[in-house]
Enzyme design. Structure first.
Site, PDB file in Angstrom:
ATOM      1  N   ASP A  99      -7.309  -8.369  12.731  1.00 53.71           N
ATOM      2  CA  ASP A  99      -8.836  -7.770  12.603  1.00 53.71           C
ATOM      3  C   ASP A  99      -9.848  -8.688  12.340  1.00 53.71           C
ATOM      4  OD1 ASP A  99      -8.230  -5.075  13.129  1.00 53.71           O
ATOM      5  OD2 ASP A  99      -8.131  -4.415  11.016  1.00 53.71           O
ATOM      6  N   SER A 130      -4.387   4.242   6.717  1.00 53.02           N
ATOM      7  CA  SER A 130      -4.643   2.824   6.395  1.00 53.02           C
ATOM      8  C   SER A 130      -4.224   2.762   4.784  1.00 53.02           C
ATOM      9  CB  SER A 130      -5.716   2.301   6.621  1.00 53.02           C
ATOM     10  OG  SER A 130      -5.788   2.009   8.096  1.00 53.02           O
ATOM     11  N   GLU A 133     -19.017   3.943   1.426  1.00 57.14           N
ATOM     12  CA  GLU A 133     -18.543   3.526   0.354  1.00 57.14           C
ATOM     13  C   GLU A 133     -19.241   3.578  -0.936  1.00 57.14           C
ATOM     14  OE1 GLU A 133     -18.714   1.786   3.283  1.00 57.14           O
ATOM     15  OE2 GLU A 133     -16.573   2.283   4.188  1.00 57.14           O
ATOM     16  N   ARG A 170       0.737  -1.429  -0.091  1.00 59.90           N
ATOM     17  CA  ARG A 170      -0.030  -0.037   0.072  1.00 59.90           C
ATOM     18  C   ARG A 170       0.773   1.123   0.028  1.00 59.90           C
ATOM     19  NH1 ARG A 170      -1.667   0.504   6.069  1.00 59.90           N
ATOM     20  NH2 ARG A 170      -0.611  -0.950   7.131  1.00 59.90           N
ATOM     21  N   HIS A 205      -5.891  -4.035   2.262  1.00 61.83           N
ATOM     22  CA  HIS A 205      -6.322  -4.909   3.248  1.00 61.83           C
ATOM     23  C   HIS A 205      -6.874  -6.203   2.583  1.00 61.83           C
ATOM     24  CE1 HIS A 205      -4.884  -1.882   5.751  1.00 61.83           C
ATOM     25  NE2 HIS A 205      -5.200  -2.302   6.848  1.00 61.83           N
ATOM     26  N   PHE A 256     -14.557  -3.545   1.485  1.00 62.27           N
ATOM     27  CA  PHE A 256     -15.826  -2.679   1.475  1.00 62.27           C
ATOM     28  C   PHE A 256     -15.924  -2.247  -0.001  1.00 62.27           C
ATOM     29  CE2 PHE A 256     -14.206  -1.422   5.904  1.00 62.27           C
ATOM     30  CZ  PHE A 256     -14.766  -2.583   6.473  1.00 62.27           C
ATOM     31  N   ARG A 308      -1.952  -5.544   3.965  1.00 63.37           N
ATOM     32  CA  ARG A 308      -1.767  -4.674   4.989  1.00 63.37           C
ATOM     33  C   ARG A 308      -0.392  -4.569   5.372  1.00 63.37           C
ATOM     34  NH1 ARG A 308      -1.728  -5.027  10.378  1.00 63.37           N
ATOM     35  NH2 ARG A 308      -2.563  -3.299  11.690  1.00 63.37           N
TER      36      ARG A 308
END
Lengths: 324, 287
Positions: free
Chosen positions: A123, A43, A64, A16, A115, A89, A173
């Site tokens: 998570d 993030s 979203e 990322r 992610h 999402f 991530r």
């Protein structure tokens, strides 16, 4: 998921981060590049862009579906919007918006799905996106890229901006092994061979490219010469390199950090079944939801480590030998 | 970009033509929605022939206003407005919903010049208009964004995400409209899933709300002018309309939401609208 290749530990870096750095580069080059985020600035590493180009950065809050279509509207005004949120999402929550508004209209919107995969870790299942490949590749007009490391994510992001049309880029991530470098060529829609071999071919995307390279070293120790192909573009899929691998190796292993249903394994098999059927083994998450844990232990528990790739390759080889 | 803007009498006459188009194309296709297109016809005519800056021959003209029907199912009125405004020849209306035609059941960007974004899945359009308005503001352009929604559509959650963001971004270059015809496929909106009080809801989301009789041309023009003059917040015009307006047997009957008239029913409707199928289909095919 640290990996050693030729007894050397590879540098670890976040995919990322490559997305975030590419956005800044794009922002400097093209005033039409805009970025949208759904309450996940750090993030998604869109903070680099936000700090540099605050006017062209839109915080859309936790919504979203709205964000996806705001991006659509911006693209109609001639902007090149990159939106970013967690893959769960981006792909599932906004699937209808992607299908009807972005893809059916063929709008120039780019989605950064952060992610992705079980390696998201603590998570747990809700945040470990493992269905994006299946969802996105089933929608006409979509382009989908699953880059393997920092550099490839950066290049994929630049390539997405250079083409017209909706693109989904999936990244993870965690820090993952850097297996390419700044100069490694990246051509959208074209896989490439990262290791030569003709006993069995391992076709991988994302973090599984590093696992596949590690597996190939292990196989070499057993006298098995495995070819490793990086299939970063899921759609359009490089059928040529897949069929060449099938013809020359006669056995295929696919490796992905994604559900086995409809993922890279499915995409590769669709090509093989129609044109050149050979034994295929799939290393993927076997139709299960994830759970909390450390990335490394989850990858092992869900059977998507280098050792699993080795076992799959041996199985595929056996099936190939049984046929001849 | 009309050289001179039509007056109220001319707009009323145009709206009548739009209604004749709607019934004729539905009679030909024997598929499609009747009620909503008829309730939209009056303010739709004002929007296309008076309010917006458009260049139908050059639909991608950089200075164009953006319009989007979030209620994609009202294609009969969308296509009629487009054809009458000059986006494409009227004869295409006679191929509505056919395999050979360019006019899909729901709007498709790829096939029709001037359709900027495909629609058909309810609840998505206001967000798109928010995006266009943000882009225009970023470019310091005077372009405005217009979005037409339905009252039943207000049941979709995304509408409220979009409403919240438009208010938050203070988009005074955005004008949204709701065709409040009080009917949806399964029955009266009040019975299916209550959406009122819409004015209070949008005000609470930081919008300027205008209530307007959606069949009073003078009032419609005034509402658009008020929206245009509103600064610092987006405007919502609640057009109070009658489903099936202009065709007596369709008015206020939800059964006409998604049904086309049969040929004999169409003749009755067209007679009420002062023409016949033979006369009006000939006009469409000749242009």
């Amino acid at each position: 998921m640290p990996i050693e290749l030729q007894n050397k530990k590879l540098e670890m870096r976040k995919t990322r981060e490559g997305f975030g750095h590419a956005l800044v580069e794009l922002g400097e080059k093209n005033p039409n590049v805009v970025v949208l985020v759904g309450d996940l600035v750090e993030s998604t590493m869109t903070n680099f862009f936000a700090e540099k180009f605050p006017d062209r950065f839109f915080e859309c809050g936790i919504a979203e579906q709205n964000m996806t279509n705001i991006a659509a509207g911006l693209s109609v005004r001639g902007k090149i919007p990159f939106l970013s949120t967690y893959g769960a999402f981006a792909s599932c929550r906004a699937a209808d918006q992607i299908r009807v508004t972005l893809a059916y209209s063929n709008l120039n919107v780019k989605i950064g799905g952060a992610h992705g995969g079980i390696s998201v870790g603590p998570d747990g299942a809700t945040h470990q996106a493992m269905e994006e490949i299946a969802i996105i590749r089933s929608i006409p007009n979509m382009t989908m890229i699953v880059p393997c490391d920092y550099w490839e994510t950066k290049k994929a992001t630049l390539a997405a901006a250079a083409m017209f049309g909706p693109v989904y880029i999936r990244f993870g991530r965690e820090n993952v092994p850097v297996v390419t470098d700044e100069k490694t060529p990246f051509v959208l829609g074209k896989g490439y061979e990262m290791r030569a071999g003709s006993d069995v071919a391992i076709l991988a995307c994302g973090v599984m490219v590093a696992e596949a390279l590690s597996a190939a070293e292990m196989l070499e120790g057993k006298g098995i010469h495995a070819r490793v192909i990086n299939l970063h573009t899921i759609k359009p899929l490089d059928e040529e390199i897949i069929l060449k691998a099938a013809r020359e190796c006669g056995a295929i292993v696919t490796a992905e950090e994604h559900q086995v249903n409809g993922g890279l394994g499915g995409a590769v098999s669709e090509v093989l079944v129609r044109h050149h059927p050979v034994p295929v083994e799939m290393v993927a998450v076997m139709d299960r939801f994830g759970r909390s844990g450390k990335p490394e232990e989850l990858m092992a528990a869900f059977g998507i480590k280098d050792v699993n790739v080795v076992a799959a390759a041996e199985k595929a080889l056996k099936r190939k030998q049984a046929r001849s | 970009m009309l050289a001179t803007k039509p007056d109220v009498t001319e707009l009323k006459a145009k709206a009548l033509d739009i209604r004749r188009d709607i019934i004729t194309m539905l009679a030909k296709s024997q598929s499609g929605h009747s009620g909503g297109p008829l309730s939209v016809a009056d303010f739709g005519t004002a929007l296309f022939f008076h309010e917006m800056e458009l260049d139908p021959k050059n639909p991608k003209w950089d200075g164009r206003d953006f319009w989007h029907f979030s209620i994609g199912h009202v294609t009969p009125v969308i296509y009629s407005l487009m054809a009458e405004r000059g986006y494409f020849p009227l004869k295409h209306l006679m191929g509505f919903r056919s395999f050979e035609g360019i006019l899909q059941g729901h709007p498709c960007r790829k096939e029709v010049p001037g359709i900027e974004v495909s629609s058909g899945s309810l609840g998505q359009g206001l967000s798109v208009a928010v995006g266009f308005a943000l882009g225009a503001r970023l470019d310091k352009s005077s372009q405005r964004a217009y979005c037409v929604m339905g009252d039943g559509e207000q049941q979709e959650g995304q509408v409220w995400e979009a409403a919240m963001s438009a208010g938050h971004f203070e988009l005074d270059n955005l004008c949204a409209m709701i065709d409040v015809n009080r009917m949806q496929i399964d029955g009266p909106t009040e019975k299916i899933m209550r959406v009122e009080p819409l004015a209070d809801k949008y005000r609470a989301f930081h919008w300027h709300v205008i209530d307007c009789d959606g069949h009073d041309m003078q009032a419609i023009l005034k509402a658009f002018a008020e929206a245009r003059a509103t600064k610092g917040k987006p405007s919502m015009i609640l057009f109070r309309t009658t489903m099936g307006e202009g065709v007596s047997y369709m008015e206020d009957d939800y059964k006409w939401h998604g049904m086309p008239p049969k040929m004999d029913q169409a003749e009755v409707a067209l007679k009420e609208l002062g023409t016949s199928y033979a006369e009006w289909s000939a006009r469409l095919l000749a242009n």
